[in-house]
Design a protein around this motif. Structure first.
Motif, PDB file in Angstrom:
ATOM      1  N   TYR A   8      -3.811   4.648  -0.445  1.00  0.00           N
ATOM      2  CA  TYR A   8      -3.420   5.950   0.085  1.00  0.00           C
ATOM      3  C   TYR A   8      -2.288   5.806   1.092  1.00  0.00           C
ATOM      4  O   TYR A   8      -1.345   6.588   1.095  1.00  0.00           O
ATOM      5  N   THR A  27       0.658   5.539  -0.734  1.00  0.00           N
ATOM      6  CA  THR A  27       1.025   6.830  -1.313  1.00  0.00           C
ATOM      7  C   THR A  27       1.855   7.638  -0.330  1.00  0.00           C
ATOM      8  O   THR A  27       2.835   8.277  -0.714  1.00  0.00           O
ATOM      9  N   VAL A  28       1.469   7.606   0.921  1.00  0.00           N
ATOM     10  CA  VAL A  28       2.230   8.335   1.945  1.00  0.00           C
ATOM     11  C   VAL A  28       3.663   7.787   2.011  1.00  0.00           C
ATOM     12  O   VAL A  28       4.628   8.557   2.024  1.00  0.00           O
ATOM     13  N   ARG A  84       5.606   8.816  -1.156  1.00  0.00           N
ATOM     14  CA  ARG A  84       6.093  10.195  -1.130  1.00  0.00           C
ATOM     15  C   ARG A  84       7.347  10.323  -0.287  1.00  0.00           C
ATOM     16  O   ARG A  84       8.249  11.086  -0.617  1.00  0.00           O
ATOM     17  N   ARG A  98      -0.266   8.046  -8.433  1.00  0.00           N
ATOM     18  CA  ARG A  98      -0.426   8.505  -7.042  1.00  0.00           C
ATOM     19  C   ARG A  98      -1.194   9.817  -6.968  1.00  0.00           C
ATOM     20  O   ARG A  98      -2.008  10.012  -6.067  1.00  0.00           O
ATOM     21  N   LYS A  99      -0.964  10.714  -7.905  1.00  0.00           N
ATOM     22  CA  LYS A  99      -1.720  11.973  -7.911  1.00  0.00           C
ATOM     23  C   LYS A  99      -3.196  11.716  -8.195  1.00  0.00           C
ATOM     24  O   LYS A  99      -4.070  12.309  -7.564  1.00  0.00           O
ATOM     25  N   GLU A 143      -4.823  10.177  -5.084  1.00  0.00           N
ATOM     26  CA  GLU A 143      -5.091  11.176  -4.064  1.00  0.00           C
ATOM     27  C   GLU A 143      -6.327  12.008  -4.428  1.00  0.00           C
ATOM     28  O   GLU A 143      -7.171  12.287  -3.583  1.00  0.00           O
ATOM     29  N   GLN A 144      -6.466  12.367  -5.697  1.00  0.00           N
ATOM     30  CA  GLN A 144      -7.628  13.138  -6.130  1.00  0.00           C
ATOM     31  C   GLN A 144      -8.913  12.345  -5.953  1.00  0.00           C
ATOM     32  O   GLN A 144      -9.936  12.882  -5.527  1.00  0.00           O
ATOM     33  N   ILE A 189      -9.524  10.038  -3.746  1.00  0.00           N
ATOM     34  CA  ILE A 189      -9.827  10.018  -2.309  1.00  0.00           C
ATOM     35  C   ILE A 189     -10.514  11.326  -1.913  1.00  0.00           C
ATOM     36  O   ILE A 189     -11.529  11.314  -1.224  1.00  0.00           O
ATOM     37  N   LEU A 190      -9.957  12.426  -2.355  1.00  0.00           N
ATOM     38  CA  LEU A 190     -10.555  13.722  -2.017  1.00  0.00           C
ATOM     39  C   LEU A 190     -11.961  13.848  -2.600  1.00  0.00           C
ATOM     40  O   LEU A 190     -12.868  14.346  -1.919  1.00  0.00           O
TER      41      LEU A 190
END
Length: 52
Positions: free
Chosen positions: A16, A19-20, A23, A40-41, A44-45, A47-48
């Motif tokens: 993650y 990922t930051v 971006r 990356r998408k 992120e999903q 992690i959420l």
């Protein structure tokens, strides 16, 4: 995404962070592959989902 499902929590957090950074680079350069964007998408999903 299988690659992400197999990560432990520490690996997920490290990815993650990347990922930051990703971006920021993506915004600055506009030069990324579709696979990288998809990964990356999905990351992120995941992690959420794990936080829920």
């Amino acid at each position: 995404m299988k690659e992400i499902d197999e990560m432990d929590d520490d690996e997920l957090v490290e990815e993650y962070r990347e990922t930051v950074e990703f971006r920021a680079i993506e915004s600055e350069c506009g030069q990324v592959t579709p696979h990288e964007i998809e990964f990356r998408k999905a990351l992120e999903q995941e992690i959420l989902d794990r936080m829920a």
